[in-house]
Design an enzyme around this catalytic site. Structure first.
Site: not given
Ligand code: NAD
Length: 427
Positions: A116-117
């Site tokens: 994720a980011k």
């Protein structure tokens, strides 16, 4: 200088976005593997992207509204994991691309996490400490339902730091009604952070450099190293390599570098967190520009500052025998093709600097077990994880006709694809 290699002609020119890089690497790895195209199709897209507005009251009384994102790419192997950055250029697309890269990085390390980011499109330098805290607390509340120690675990990135992570942990915990340190990593140790987290990416770069030079039959005492960037990654890597007997002949920061053919005393050079941009103030026989540093005739060059520094413009002039990627994305795809043709091994970022996310995993384990580890234990376990990942990637490299980057992505993608195959597709 113009590109001279024809091998790059069929590669798109740089720079490319994080999403393009992540998708291109996925396709490269897929081409080498016997896996279901449907799984690859799924992996080209994030599972979810959360977009939120984050209003704060500025100190002058005005309300300013920022846009924040959390892109969750894939969680087949465990909770989403990845940083949160505060930077004016943060976009939905960038978060998706960087989230995909986190999926590959966690998988190559065999960590039980997906990728994720997230981030907020804001210049953190324009905010006071109080405004930054307000922004962090409000953003945390906006994404609270989609993060958590078993769902998605953020970490620091550009423009955020351990203090930001402490605010995030506090905002989340206050709303949940209990202290939940495992919701985020990269915290200060006093609130559940791990010892050794700050130096971990540099340490992993040093470990992988040591293994790579052994693989290529070099002896540490006869190995010269140039390191671009003297921040968290570059300074920690350079100091360890120096301690292990290698000859660190050049280091640099944004202003330029210093060079001593007989070897620098890396411990006496101020690292970025000690005194920002002070490398050039340290006495040395010669100075070099950042471009010259990369082209030095050394055994190993480690770009550890920023992305896209090895390009078609300099790939033919790199004189090092081995490139170790300390920074994220320092080599463009066209430069990678030139290095492949020149048979210069490039050990990729998703392996070399993965010590950061690996010690984040250790931090998460310590938090959910409510048991802090000693620094020695962190170092020992990091060493073991890095060696295991190195062996897995080396095995692929030895049996295939490809680059180290291909090998790392093959290790990562085959793990993710197998997990998808076993779990199947929810109808
Ligand atoms: P940092 O801010 O601690 O240090 C960056 C260093 O690079 C400083 O010495 C700075 O002067 C220098 N620099 C900046 N711009 C430069 C330029 N144009 N040319 C040459 N030098 C320049 O950063 P860091 O945490 O060490 O991160 C460096 C790289 O490693 C980034 O690509 C980052 O994404 C990546 N990385 C960091 C971590 C981490 O946890 N710190 C983990 C994995 C990857």
């Amino acid at each position: 200088m113009a590109a001279t290699s024809t091998s790059a002609d069929d590669e798109r020119d740089e720079p490319e976005s994080a999403l393009e890089t992540a998708r291109r690497q996925l396709q490269h790895a897929f081409d080498h593997l016997d896996i279901d195209q449907n799984i690859v199709e799924r992996l080209k897209h994030p599972k979810k992207v959360h977009e939120v507005t984050v209003p704060i009251e500025r100190e002058n009384g005005d309300v300013e509204v920022y846009t924040g994102y959390r892109a969750q790419h894939d969680s087949v192997r465990g909770p989403f994991k990845g940083g949160i950055r505060y930077h004016p250029d943060v976009t939905r697309e960038e978060c998706v691309g960087l989230g995909m890269l986190m999926t590959w990085k966690c998988a190559v390390m065999d960590l039980p996490f997906g990728g994720a980011k997230g981030g907020i499109a804001v210049n953190p330098k324009d905010l006071s400490t109080e405004e930054k805290e307000q922004l962090t607390r409000r953003f945390t509340d906006e994404i609270r339902s989609v993060i958590g120690p078993t769902k998605d675990i953020p970490a620091p990135d550009m423009g955020t730091d351990p203090q930001t992570m402490a605010w995030l942990m506090d905002a989340y915990s206050m709303q949940e009604g209990e202290t939940i340190p495992g919701v985020v990593t990269g915290k200060p140790p006093i609130v559940g952070g791990s010892k050794g987290r700050d130096s971990a990416p540099g340490r992993s770069v040093a470990i992988i450099t040591r293994e790579a030079i052994e693989y290529y039959d070099k002896h540490s005492h006869e190995t010269s190293v140039a390191v671009q960037g003297f921040g968290s990654v570059g300074s920690n890597a350079a100091k360890l390599l120096d301690d292990w007997g290698m000859n660190v002949v050049a280091v640099s920061d944004v202003n330029g570098g210093i060079y001593d053919a007989t070897g620098l005393d890396t411990h006496s050079i101020p690292a970025h967190h000690e005194e920002p941009e002070a490398v050039m103030t340290h006495g040395a026989p010669e100075t070099v520009t950042n471009d010259e540093l990369l082209e030095l005739n050394v055994d190993v060059v480690i770009p550890a500052a920023i992305g896209n520094v090895l390009t078609v413009d300099n790939a033919d002039d790199i004189a090092a025998d081995i490139v170790i990627e300390g920074a994220n994305g320092p080599t463009t795809s066209a430069a990678s093709a030139i290095f492949a043709e020149r048979e210069i091994p490039v050990i990729p970022d998703i392996l070399a600097n993965a010590g950061g996310v690996t010690v984040s995993y250790f931090e998460w384990l310590q938090d959910i077990n409510r048991r802090a580890w000693s620094l020695d234990r962190v170092h020992d376990e990091l060493e073991a994880e890095m060696l295991a990942a190195w062996r897995d990637v080396r095995k692929e490299f030895d049996v295939r006709d490809g680059t180290w980057r291909d090998a790392a992505y093959i290790v990562a993608l085959s793990r993710i694809a197998k997990a998808h195959e076993m779990r199947g597709l929810w109808p």
